[in-house]
Design an enzyme around this catalytic site. Structure first.
Site, PDB file in Angstrom:
ATOM      1  CD  GLU A 119       1.621 -18.987  -6.171  1.00 14.80           C
ATOM      2  OE1 GLU A 119       0.731 -18.163  -5.979  1.00 14.80           O
ATOM      3  OE2 GLU A 119       0.961 -20.366  -6.244  1.00 14.80           O
ATOM      4  CG  HIS A 140      -2.165 -14.791  -3.849  1.00 18.13           C
ATOM      5  ND1 HIS A 140      -2.001 -15.382  -2.618  1.00 18.13           N
ATOM      6  CD2 HIS A 140      -1.890 -15.325  -4.652  1.00 18.13           C
ATOM      7  CE1 HIS A 140      -1.546 -16.750  -2.729  1.00 18.13           C
ATOM      8  NE2 HIS A 140      -1.332 -16.692  -4.275  1.00 18.13           N
ATOM      9  CG  HIS A 143      -1.842 -21.290  -2.435  1.00 19.68           C
ATOM     10  ND1 HIS A 143      -0.730 -20.745  -2.156  1.00 19.68           N
ATOM     11  CD2 HIS A 143      -2.234 -20.655  -3.690  1.00 19.68           C
ATOM     12  CE1 HIS A 143      -0.282 -19.949  -3.199  1.00 19.68           C
ATOM     13  NE2 HIS A 143      -0.938 -19.761  -3.712  1.00 19.68           N
ATOM     14  CG  HIS A 178      -0.391 -21.571 -10.987  1.00 12.24           C
ATOM     15  ND1 HIS A 178       0.767 -21.915 -10.372  1.00 12.24           N
ATOM     16  CD2 HIS A 178      -1.073 -20.648 -10.290  1.00 12.24           C
ATOM     17  CE1 HIS A 178       0.619 -20.737  -9.132  1.00 12.24           C
ATOM     18  NE2 HIS A 178      -0.586 -20.322  -9.146  1.00 12.24           N
TER      19      HIS A 178
END
Ligand code: DHB
Ligand code: FE
Length: 280
Positions: free
Chosen positions: A240, A59, A12, A193
């Site tokens: 995630e 977030h 995303h 990431h």
């Protein structure tokens, strides 16, 4: 009764929303990423799911460090998007399905998963980018949505095992809904990431591809990954992956991979896309 027809995963990354706004689908830089989506569009156009259960991580838009639910489920009539400061356009609200949301919340709590129920919940890029990728036209077949949020922002985040078990209970809760609706489950985020700190820019392609393979063939085996190991292997934001585990838990034991793609676009994130059809 409700039926879970399949699951779809995607990254995303906010930069995707910029690429969508600029219609950069054929840009050589973005094409290998966007090429993963037409087969998903075709499948969705054929299957026409009535409801999308969208599992993502907020977030800092809906929840901040002062109030951080481990698992939250939306039970709103509609879900608004807000400007998060990424420079991406805000988009129109999404229609909810409060009746089905409350059914799921009730069943999850009965199954001993303690949920934060949200009659109002702003949805951030973790939700909107996948929705834009999967339903670019937002036509008449657009499903209603049930957003589900897991905490990846503030320690302690839930374990990989807890997330897979959550998904198993979620699948059961969906299938016990008495209406004949077709449900697709989305898992957004990842893959590896790390956006800050000494390892900023860290990506682990080998780990990502291993997770994509095991997610299909033996998701249970991934539940032995500890949270520290996950962050060591996938980077801080690579946590995630837990949303993918929640999604997978809600599907049938055996699934068929209808489409799969892995690409590392701009930014810092291994972007995996998987379209999994339930075999039951
Ligand atoms: C990026 C990735 C994310 O998962 C996110 O939430 C924000 C930014 C990135 O790669 O830029
Ligand atoms: Fe993210």
């Amino acid at each position: 009764m409700a039926q879970v027809i399949g699951g779809i995963t995607t990254s995303h990354i906010p930069a995707i929303a910029i690429a969508i706004a600029n219609k950069s689908y054929d840009d050589p830089y973005w094409k290998p990423f966007f090429d993963a989506y037409p087969p998903v569009h075709e499948w969705l156009a054929d299957e026409k799911p009535d409801v999308a259960v969208v599992i993502y991580n907020d977030h800092g838009l809906a929840f901040f460090l002062d109030q951080m639910p481990t698992f939250a489920i939306g039970a709103a009539h509609e879900y608004r998007n807000e400007d998060e400061g990424w420079g991406i356009p805000t988009i129109a609200p999404f229609a909810g399905n409060p009746l089905m949301s409350w059914h799921i919340i009730e069943q999850m709590v009965a199954d001993e998963f303690d949920i934060t129920s949200c009659q109002e919940m702003a949805v951030d890029h973790g939700f909107t980018v996948p929705m834009q990728l999967f339903w670019p036209d937002r036509g008449p077949d657009m499903p209603t949505v049930i957003p589900i949020v897991a905490n990846t922002v503030q320690h302690p985040i839930p374990t990989v095992k807890r997330c897979y078990d959550f998904g198993r209970a979620l699948g059961k809760a969906i299938r016990s809904y008495p209406e004949d609706v077709k449900v697709v489950v989305l898992g957004t985020g990842g893959l590896s990431h790390q956006l800050d700190g000494e390892r900023a820019g860290f990506i682990n392609k080998e780990f990502d591809l291993m997770c994509m393979e095991k997610l299909v063939s033996d998701p249970q085996s991934l539940t032995s990954i500890t949270r520290h190991e996950l962050i060591r292997q996938a980077g801080t934001q690579g946590s995630e992956l837990i949303m993918w585990m929640m999604m997978r838990g809600a599907l049938s034991d055996e699934v068929t991979v209808l489409n799969q793609n892995y690409h590392i676009p701009i930014s810092n994130t291994g972007a995996g896309t998987m379209l999994l059809a339930c075999n039951d």
